[in-house]
Design a protein around this motif. Structure first.
Motif, short mmCIF file in Angstrom:
data_model
loop_
_atom_site.label_atom_id
_atom_site.label_comp_id
_atom_site.label_asym_id
_atom_site.label_seq_id
_atom_site.Cartn_x
_atom_site.Cartn_y
_atom_site.Cartn_z
N LYS A 259 0.76 -1.65 0.01
CA LYS A 259 -0.26 -0.20 0.13
C LYS A 259 0.83 1.21 -0.02
O LYS A 259 2.12 1.33 0.64
CB LYS A 259 -0.72 0.32 1.95
CG LYS A 259 -2.26 -0.73 1.33
CD LYS A 259 -2.74 -0.51 2.87
CE LYS A 259 -4.18 -1.46 2.87
NZ LYS A 259 -4.81 -0.96 3.28
N ILE A 260 0.05 2.21 -0.49
CA ILE A 260 0.48 3.79 -0.10
C ILE A 260 -0.73 4.54 0.77
O ILE A 260 -1.19 4.65 0.37
CB ILE A 260 0.92 4.63 -1.84
CG1 ILE A 260 1.96 3.86 -2.39
CG2 ILE A 260 1.34 5.68 -1.40
CD1 ILE A 260 1.80 4.53 -3.72
N VAL A 261 0.38 4.97 1.88
CA VAL A 261 -0.84 5.96 2.84
C VAL A 261 -0.49 7.55 2.23
O VAL A 261 1.08 7.50 3.16
CB VAL A 261 -0.51 5.72 4.19
CG1 VAL A 261 -1.15 5.90 4.98
CG2 VAL A 261 -0.76 4.07 4.19
N MET A 262 -1.63 7.48 2.39
CA MET A 262 -1.13 9.56 2.32
C MET A 262 -1.49 10.26 3.25
O MET A 262 -2.84 10.13 3.36
CB MET A 262 -1.56 9.63 0.94
CG MET A 262 -1.09 11.29 0.55
SD MET A 262 -1.03 11.83 -1.02
CE MET A 262 -2.94 11.37 -1.33
N ALA B 290 -10.62 -4.58 1.78
CA ALA B 290 -9.21 -5.73 1.21
C ALA B 290 -8.36 -5.33 -0.40
O ALA B 290 -7.07 -5.17 -0.32
CB ALA B 290 -9.46 -6.68 1.19
N ARG B 291 -9.15 -4.57 -1.03
CA ARG B 291 -8.12 -4.39 -2.53
C ARG B 291 -7.64 -3.03 -2.65
O ARG B 291 -7.15 -2.80 -3.35
CB ARG B 291 -9.32 -4.76 -3.57
CG ARG B 291 -9.64 -6.12 -3.61
CD ARG B 291 -10.99 -6.22 -4.80
NE ARG B 291 -12.15 -5.53 -5.03
CZ ARG B 291 -13.30 -5.55 -3.75
NH1 ARG B 291 -13.05 -6.71 -3.25
NH2 ARG B 291 -14.12 -4.72 -3.42
N THR B 292 -7.73 -2.48 -1.59
CA THR B 292 -6.94 -0.40 -2.00
C THR B 292 -5.90 -1.17 -1.36
O THR B 292 -5.75 -1.23 -0.59
CB THR B 292 -7.80 -0.19 -0.50
OG1 THR B 292 -9.38 -0.02 -0.39
CG2 THR B 292 -7.18 1.55 -0.35
N ARG B 293 -4.90 -0.09 -2.06
CA ARG B 293 -4.29 0.21 -2.85
C ARG B 293 -3.10 1.57 -1.70
O ARG B 293 -2.37 1.39 -1.71
CB ARG B 293 -3.13 -0.13 -3.86
CG ARG B 293 -3.24 -1.96 -4.22
CD ARG B 293 -2.33 -3.06 -3.78
NE ARG B 293 -0.71 -2.39 -3.94
CZ ARG B 293 -0.23 -1.65 -5.30
NH1 ARG B 293 -0.74 -2.01 -6.50
NH2 ARG B 293 0.84 -1.86 -5.55
#
Length: 888
Positions: free
Chosen positions: A53-56, A95-98
């Motif tokens: 994941k990328i967390v912004m 669950a699909r969130t990137r």
């Protein structure tokens, strides 16, 4: 992936290349460049991300939703698929969130709950120039994770107006800069009239903008209150500016009102159609001017998603819009069609309020960087115009000050304790690195409060209660109170108190009784509004209390009637340092648990209460003024704070008698409840009390001998002259701070200051220096020096000045050069004296004196002192301290 065109796209290949080679990056890009929405998408397929994941981090909820929604739209997906967001009480992820866009508190919890950040490959800090406390903490924690646990974690700090070069040096990271996309913006200062209100000035600016310029108008205002007031003056309601109001029925059954306002909104009308929300009434304003409808919309963080979305997208009927916004519109969100910006130059920012003990929002002037950023909003789609509602002569601060430097730090201190940090710093080798380190004084005060709340142990480690407090995500004071409540009724009452403490005063009449506010809230819930209460304020309080009950899963409701002390009994857990007891001799004065004194108003509603807890104080030079308080039941205090009631012998310094007095005291914290004479004085307690007296009276109260004072000056001088030698710091400040270390042992067995002798003081002070170093001091800075006459003369030392040797001129015959100390590094200043001890010359150049000045001195002094030698050649003459024998 079909990406629209943004200026940042030209830089995306360099961003990918940099992050493939480095784990950190500073990215500078002005508003409109597209960094918020294009950079995360561009990194999704990078090899180093490896499907993670990328967390912004997005500081504002409005921007977090908008950014996630825009990215999801670019991918042609619904929110929560590849792109989602998480904010307080709301999330759209799966669950699909990137790509997860999160607000600041969410990121802190993610790091605290899972320092390994399993499944996360990159952290992006957007709009870092806003310098929120949570953002600074998040970056510090992320850097620690990267250094200790996850060397592969990528950290990208993105900013529009911050000093990127300084930040890149701090992070030891590459720095990339993107061009923005903007058109020229004409800036004008729209002067206010004498005594004109902000809303009236804003209305005039809106009228002029609509008349003279095309496109939508964006008005920056500090908060919801100002937005509502500007809505009111744009509205034709009796409270507004419009005149000739006539309400009629529209064809669809809704109310219509015809009204007239001055040019340029001639013959305008307002529609109260329910389909257009606003903050104050839940409806938009539709103004008709020059044959076209104009929509007035609010934009702030407390609106619903649909209300926010309406401001962030073009009007479906292609009507002109006036958007009244807080600084949520300053960055990250895009408002289409804006050609004119009207900037009040004000914003709500947190500042520490010592009266309440919390950081509260205050209306402050924005920085120049914020003003430039707001102005740029007018040039996104075409040439624009900006009206600044402050004088052109007014100068703004260049950058926004970081919150960490100006807010209360209890929440930060608790987060640090949970992370296992006891001493954060900003330099190399420190445990935790902040861009700007938290001020030491504010952090120390925060930890002292947390210990009182039971959140920290004496070692500053977090307690089990402290961990529970963190989960509530609110200020530790309120968390401690909410967790202390037992039973559904008290828990509901604690929710009311949390809302009351944080809110503006709902009563017009003021007063210091917190119970009066709660009773007004209770009456409001029963359908009654007291004459001195604000209905809107009570409604906001009720809504806030309901939110607290939902968060804490409180099923019960607060009682309809209570005794006032029930509020105080709960509030004592939030303000343990402000529990107060009535002074036995002056009933209007109270002693606080933190040792300070406070007083109540002359017409105080709590006058006569023996125990109170103050939720709000105004600190003044002598006594604090109690602004808001509630009574406390002493029996409840003894039940819930038994460890704070103590009886022990206390030894204190009696300044009038200059001696110690011993008493047996019963105290609650630092509140003295009862005193009795005590017997024999404990030597250790006596030594501590005398040390405290010395600290209060100052170092000059101690028996300094001249030789000891000179020894101290010699050490202080050598510390400056030879910094590598490790000589101790004997400044006043350090000696006073460390009295308990070096002086207190010398007071053991004594009951009076005068009992300390000069020799004992000398031994105590010199105990700070090892024996070998003492010998080094005598060698490098000798107290006396032998002169050619065979005598030893004293050298005077004074910190910050060169050493002085006062000596009769005749004693230096035959000496060519000026004496030196500190291994020859420091020349001695010579005070050359006449035979009568009068000064003749001050010099550090003895050779030059003999060559140039001595002949004149000899000519003048020889007749005055004929019995003393005045040789023609002082270089070869014999030095002497005596006069010539009579007859010679």
């Amino acid at each position: 992936m079909n990406l629209p065109s943004f200026p940042i796209q030209a830089l995306l290949p360099q961003i990918r290349t940099s992050l493939a080679a480095h784990t950190r990056l500073v990215l500078e890009a002005p508003p409109g460049a597209g960094k918020t929405t294009q950079v995360p998408l561009a990194l999704l397929d990078e090899a180093w991300l490896d499907g993670r994941k990328i967390v912004m981090l997005e500081p504002r909820r409005v921007a977090a939703r908008a950014a996630a929604g825009f990215m999801a739209g670019q991918l042609g997906e619904a929110m929560g698929e590849t792109v989602g967001y998480r904010i307080r009480f709301e999330n759209k992820i799966s669950a699909r969130t990137r790509i997860e866009v999160v607000t600041e508190g969410i990121l802190t919890r993610m790091l605290q709950d899972d320092p390994m950040l399993e499944g996360v490959g990159a952290l992006l800090f957007d709009e870092f120039h806003e310098r929120h406390l949570a953002g600074d903490l998040g970056l510090a924690l992320a850097l620690d994770v990267q250094a200790q646990l996850r060397e592969d974690l990528r950290i990208v700090v993105m900013s529009a107006t911050l000093d990127g070069e300084k930040l890149a040096r701090f992070l030891d990271a590459p720095r990339l800069s993107s061009e923005g996309r903007s058109y020229p913006v004409t800036v004008a200062h729209f002067a206010g009239r004498r005594d004109e209100s902000l809303e009236s000035q804003a209305r005039r600016a809106v009228e002029e903008a609509l008349e003279k310029h095309p496109g939508d108008v964006l008005v920056f205002l500090p908060g919801q209150r100002e937005i509502a007031r500007v809505e009111a003056v744009l509205s034709p309601s009796p409270a507004g500016r419009g005149v000739g109001v006539r309400v009629r029925r529209s064809s669809d059954g809704s109310d219509m009102a015809d009204f007239a306002v001055p040019q340029p909104l001639e013959a305008a009308s307002i529609s109260a159609s329910s389909g257009h929300p606003v903050s104050s009434t839940g409806q938009a304003l539709l103004l008709e001017g020059e044959g076209k409808e104009i929509v007035v919309l609010p934009l702030h963080g407390e609106l619903s998603i649909e209300q926010q979305s309406q401001a962030l997208r073009p009007d479906p009927q292609n009507r002109r819009r006036v958007v009244l916004a807080t600084n949520v519109a300053e960055s990250s969100v895009t408002l289409p069609g804006v050609r004119v910006v009207i900037d009040s130059g004000l914003a709500r920012e947190p500042r520490y309020d010592p009266s309440s003990g919390f950081a509260r929002l205050e209306t402050v002037n924005i920085s120049q960087a914020s003003a430039d950023q707001r102005t740029g909003r007018a040039g996104r789609v075409a040439e624009g115009w900006a009206y600044r509602l402050w004088p052109q002569s007014q100068r703004l601060e260049p950058q926004r000050r970081p919150e960490i430097a100006q807010v209360e730090l209890a929440s930060l201190a608790l987060e640090l304790a949970a992370w296992g940090i006891s001493d954060p710093g900003s330099g190399p080798g420190q445990v935790l690195r902040f861009v700007d380190a938290p001020p030491a004084g504010a952090l120390s005060a925060a930890r002292d409060l947390l210990r009182r709340l039971g959140a920290l142990a004496d070692s500053n480690s977090i307690t089990a209660l402290g961990k529970r407090m963190l989960t509530l995500g609110t200020h530790p004071r309120l968390a401690a109170m909410l967790l202390s409540a037992q039973g559904e009724e008290d828990r509901a009452l604690a929710c009311d108190l949390a809302a009351l403490v944080e809110a503006r005063d709902p009563l017009r009449s003021g007063g210091d009784a917190l119970a009066a506010r709660w009773r007004a809230l209770s009456a409001f819930r029963q359908g009654r509004v007291a004459g001195d209460a604000h209905r809107s304020g009570l409604a906001a309080l009720d809504a806030a209390a309901k939110q607290w009950r939902r968060r804490l899963r409180v099923d019960g409701t607060a009682p309809r009637e209570i005794e006032a002390h029930r509020l105080g009994d709960l509030l004592a857990h939030a303000f343990p340092d402000r529990i107060a007891h009535q002074h036995p001799l002056d009933p209007r004065r109270y002693q606080l648990a933190n040792g300070r004194m406070a007083r109540v108003f002359d017409d105080s509603a709590i006058f006569g209460e023996p125990w109170i807890v103050a939720s709000e104080l105004r600190y003044e030079a002598k006594d604090a003024l109690i602004l808001r308080a509630a009574p406390v039941d002493e029996a409840r205090l003894r039940q819930e704070f038994p460890q704070r009631f103590v009886t022990e012998d206390a030894v204190r310094w009696d300044a009038a008698k200059r001696a110690l007095s011993a008493q047996r005291e019963t105290r609650f914290d630092q509140i003295v409840l009862e005193t009795k004479p005590a017997g024999r004085i404990d030597p250790q307690h006596a030594a501590a009390a005398l040390t405290g007296a010395a600290r209060e009276l100052g170092l000059e109260s101690l028996p300094w001998s001249d030789s000891l004072a000179q020894w101290r000056e010699r050490v202080r001088c050598l510390r400056d002259w030879l910094p590598g030698e490790g000589f101790p710091d004997l400044s006043d400040e350090i000696l006073l701070e460390t009295l308990s270390v070096w002086l207190q042992p010398a007071f053991v067995g004594k009951t009076r200051l005068e009992a300390l002798s000069e020799d004992e003081l000398a031994d105590a002070l010199k105990s700070r220096v090892e024996w070998s170093q003492r010998q080094r001091i005598d060698s490098l800075a000798p107290p006396r020096i032998a002169v050619p006459s065979g005598m030893e003369r004293r050298i005077e030392y004074s910190h910050g000045q060169s050493p002085v040797l006062a000596v009769k001129l005749q004693e230096l015959f035959g000496l060519a050069d000026t004496p030196r100390v500190a291994e020859g590094r420091i020349p001695v200043t010579l005070h050359l004296l006449s035979p009568g001890g009068k000064p003749l010359q001050v010099t550090q150049d003895l050779r030059g004196f003999w060559e140039r000045t001595y002949p004149e001195v000899k000519k003048e002094m020889k007749g005055r002192y004929p019995r003393h030698p005045w040789p023609e050649d002082p270089w070869s003459a014999t030095a002497t301290h005596r006069a010539k024998p009579r007859g010679t």
